[in-house]
Design an enzyme around this catalytic site. Sequence first.
Site, PDB file in Angstrom:
ATOM      1  N   ASP A   2       0.828  -1.210   0.000  1.00 17.93           N
ATOM      2  CA  ASP A   2       0.000   0.000   0.000  1.00 17.93           C
ATOM      3  C   ASP A   2       0.861   1.258   0.000  1.00 17.93           C
ATOM      4  O   ASP A   2       2.038   1.232   0.389  1.00 17.93           O
ATOM      5  CB  ASP A   2      -0.976   0.002   1.176  1.00 17.93           C
ATOM      6  CG  ASP A   2      -0.284  -0.067   2.535  1.00 17.93           C
ATOM      7  OD1 ASP A   2       0.773  -0.727   2.636  1.00 17.93           O
ATOM      8  OD2 ASP A   2      -0.797   0.523   3.506  1.00 17.93           O
ATOM      9  N   GLU A  62       0.317  -1.458   5.794  1.00 17.06           N
ATOM     10  CA  GLU A  62       1.399  -0.871   6.595  1.00 17.06           C
ATOM     11  C   GLU A  62       1.216   0.617   6.814  1.00 17.06           C
ATOM     12  O   GLU A  62       1.496   1.131   7.903  1.00 17.06           O
ATOM     13  CB  GLU A  62       2.745  -1.135   5.912  1.00 17.06           C
ATOM     14  CG  GLU A  62       3.960  -0.807   6.787  1.00 17.06           C
ATOM     15  CD  GLU A  62       4.386   0.665   6.734  1.00 17.06           C
ATOM     16  OE1 GLU A  62       5.144   1.103   7.618  1.00 17.06           O
ATOM     17  OE2 GLU A  62       3.951   1.384   5.790  1.00 17.06           O
TER      18      GLU A  62
END
Length: 408
Positions: A82, A147
């Site tokens: 991400d 994350e």
Amino acid sequence: MTTKGPESEHPSVTLFRQYLRICTVQPNPDYGSAVTFLEERARQLGLSCQKIEVAPGYVITVLTWPGTNPLLHSILLNSHTDVVPVFKEHWHHDPFEAFKDSEGYIYARGAQDMKSVSIQYLEAVRRLKSEGHRFPRTIHMTFVPDEEVGGHKGMELFVKRPEFQALRAGFALDEGLANPTDAFTVFYSERSPWWIRVTSTGKPGHASRFIEDTAAEKLHKVVNSILAFREKERQRLQANPHLKEGAVTSVNLTKLEGGVAYNVVPATMSACFDFRVAPDVDMKAFEKQLQSWCQEAGEGVTFEFAQKFTEPRMTPTDDTDPWWAAFSGACKEMNLTLEPEIFPAATDSRYIRAVGIPALGFSPMNRTPVLLHDHNERLHEAVFLRGVDIYTRLVAALASVPALPGES
């Protein structure tokens, strides 16, 4: 720096730009396309591919290159899929086009954080396999979601699962930061994120009166105490040229809430703070300090955690440690200058270290401004390609670490 024309672009750069175009931006990342991309990489490289759904819609992809000695612990190469949101109006180019300018700079969200490292892992393994290498230790590449919003539906859950235990990781590499100098920064620990909401309650009433014991007055006292602590830590950092930002505790006031109308004194007000606690801080004593600041402000002042991490670990960085010796030795052979530091923010490495696995954060980007999370995040293709060379040497060195006590 100069760059070649598009007709002669290095295949590793082309792959990097392809990955950057997958829009895995928070808060609605296209994880499915990222997983499909990684499955295709596994097929092309002849690697096994395991998909572990740690939460609904949150899949961790594991690509594995088996070693020759299954008794040895494995090497874990971790990266997240991400990326953080963008403000397109501030970008020179579409942040998901992976535009490369005439000088060779690739503009994209994730160029530094951390899709470059993901592709460097893959290309290092591809190169080593194509050269016919085999190593004693198994190499796992993990590509994890979530994350950028704390890893609570990613690595935090993964390290608790049997599939993670089955990887038998002995050492891990994860993300670092760019370094604008000739040196390369390597992170051996990181500060712990504490997100705190302080709530103050007091007497309400009409705003034309001098009301005693208001929520605002008491909240003001806590804010002053915390900001005084912030200034003390800031001065400590500035006074010591040998200290880096990760070695002190930072705090910022990030949100104020309260009130219903201009002429009504509110009964409740709150303030939110983002603390990044240095790893050498006594966590219990620091929490008591927070309690003390609230108590000193008066009755009805409390705090609660929105996020609290209390298991900071430090990975050894002395030559008696076999993992550090292999990592730093390979860097020395490449004439790389290393600057070991404590990571000032938070990465998934904290979850890996918390379960007893040493981890280093390393993004091989020197002579490069730190642009993660910034407008016009970019990376020069030459820096990226050198990173592939560097990771090729590092992976070979770490996967060749001889058997340690208890491994055979």
